[in-house]
Write a protein that holds these residues in place. Structure first.
Motif, mmCIF file in Angstrom:
data_model
loop_
_atom_site.group_PDB
_atom_site.id
_atom_site.type_symbol
_atom_site.label_atom_id
_atom_site.label_comp_id
_atom_site.label_asym_id
_atom_site.label_seq_id
_atom_site.Cartn_x
_atom_site.Cartn_y
_atom_site.Cartn_z
ATOM 1 N N GLN A 170 0.805 -1.217 0.000
ATOM 2 C CA GLN A 170 0.000 0.000 0.000
ATOM 3 C C GLN A 170 0.839 1.268 0.000
ATOM 4 O O GLN A 170 0.539 2.211 -0.740
ATOM 5 C CB GLN A 170 -0.941 -0.027 1.202
ATOM 6 N N GLN A 171 1.889 1.316 0.821
ATOM 7 C CA GLN A 171 2.662 2.544 0.950
ATOM 8 C C GLN A 171 3.824 2.612 -0.036
ATOM 9 O O GLN A 171 4.063 3.650 -0.652
ATOM 10 C CB GLN A 171 3.173 2.670 2.391
ATOM 11 N N GLN A 231 0.647 -5.916 -9.666
ATOM 12 C CA GLN A 231 -0.787 -5.635 -9.606
ATOM 13 C C GLN A 231 -1.396 -5.985 -10.951
ATOM 14 O O GLN A 231 -1.022 -5.433 -11.986
ATOM 15 C CB GLN A 231 -1.053 -4.163 -9.284
ATOM 16 N N GLY A 238 2.177 1.691 -3.659
ATOM 17 C CA GLY A 238 1.041 2.544 -3.978
ATOM 18 C C GLY A 238 -0.161 1.807 -4.511
ATOM 19 O O GLY A 238 -0.967 2.361 -5.263
ATOM 20 N N ALA A 279 -3.712 0.167 -3.844
ATOM 21 C CA ALA A 279 -4.818 0.221 -2.887
ATOM 22 C C ALA A 279 -5.303 -1.189 -2.564
ATOM 23 O O ALA A 279 -5.244 -2.087 -3.408
ATOM 24 C CB ALA A 279 -5.968 1.045 -3.448
ATOM 25 N N PRO A 280 -5.781 -1.422 -1.334
ATOM 26 C CA PRO A 280 -6.304 -2.743 -0.972
ATOM 27 C C PRO A 280 -7.442 -3.142 -1.903
ATOM 28 O O PRO A 280 -8.254 -2.317 -2.308
ATOM 29 C CB PRO A 280 -6.796 -2.548 0.470
ATOM 30 N N SER A 281 -7.479 -4.412 -2.254
ATOM 31 C CA SER A 281 -8.540 -4.922 -3.113
ATOM 32 C C SER A 281 -9.183 -6.134 -2.453
ATOM 33 O O SER A 281 -8.698 -6.629 -1.436
ATOM 34 C CB SER A 281 -7.991 -5.304 -4.491
#
Length: 273
Positions: free
Chosen positions: A62-63, A241, A66, A68-70
């Motif tokens: 996440q950090q 991702q 970059g 986002a949680p899914s």
């Protein structure tokens, strides 16, 4: 009789309509075996259940990357929207080894370099010529079973990676297109280009993966492993991702790319920049 209420995750009604029969979906294909209760055969291993979030992996995803949680995926290398690839940290790297996890930190598999003789390891210890020799890697599932095999033949300037199934069936190839500037690779299958890998900087640490039409379908981001590891070990960490469920063979080739990008595709010697 097996009921759906006590059926382990990953087992579904037979896709061909066989009555009272369940088959296991491993993320890429239906198994040949039916449920153990139906046939009296050992069932294929079911992916390990989630053991709880790992804050370090969540921070990496996440950090640092970059992403986002899914929502949760299918629990396998081929059914998760996010794969975290962390290299085993070693002061002296003689064999490449990686752990592969989901975005919560649950281990989904591993990548191991295979076929190295003691002479080959000695060559790697005393010099950098090893990077030009043939590399072979196995992508293994959570239970240590090979699911993809990768061979990068000896090269001087441009890399080519051959991706096969464990039974020897070729999935496709990843072929380097240029030497200077931002490195690009073609993803080929069945004699046609089905996608491409485009480095976003000259060090080839971050990649955009596109389909045959040039639309981005996945992204590989290198994450910072810390100053101490960067300076004193050979560890490299990545996050893949996948933007949506991809068709085969592109899915297997994208996974193969992400899980072996450092060994098979990265061109430059390790540095801090």
């Amino acid at each position: 009789m097996t009921t759906h209420s006590n059926t382990p995750a990953g087992w579904y009604p037979d896709p061909h309509g066989a009555a009272q029969t369940l088959r296991y979906w491993d993320g890429t294909q239906w198994t040949e075996h039916t449920h153990a209760d139906e046939q009296g055969k050992p069932a294929p291993a079911v992916p390990a259940q989630q053991t709880g979030p790992d804050p370090r992996v969540q921070r990496q995803v996440q950090q640092q990357a970059g992403v986002a949680p899914s929502g949760p995926g299918g629990g396998t290398l081929f059914s998760e929207p996010v794969l975290v690839v962390n290299q085993k940290a070693k002061l002296i790297e003689l064999t490449n080894e990686y752990k592969v996890m989901d975005q919560q930190g649950n281990q989904l598999g591993s990548v191991v370099q295979v076929g190295q003789s003691m002479l080959r390891k000695l060559v790697r210890l005393i010099g950098s010529i090893d990077q030009y020799l043939t590399h072979r890697l196995e992508i293994r599932d959570a239970h240590g079973q090979p699911v993809l095999l990768l061979t990068r033949p000896a090269k001087i300037f441009k890399s080519r990676v051959i991706v096969t199934r464990p039974d020897g069936q070729q999935v496709g190839e990843i072929v380097q297109q240029n030497v200077f500037g931002k490195i690009n690779f073609a993803i080929n299958a069945g004699g046609q280009q089905v996608g491409a890998i485009k480095a976003e900087n000259w060090r080839a640490w971050n990649f955009a993966i596109v389909d045959h039409a040039g639309s981005e379908v996945a992204r590989i981001t290198k994450t910072w492993e810390g100053l101490a590891k960067t300076m004193f070990t050979t560890a490299d960490n990545y996050v893949l991702q996948i933007h949506y469920q991809l068709p085969e063979p592109l899915l297997s080739l994208v996974v193969a790319t992400a899980l072996t990008v450092d060994t098979a595709l990265k061109q430059d010697a390790r540095g801090l920049g």
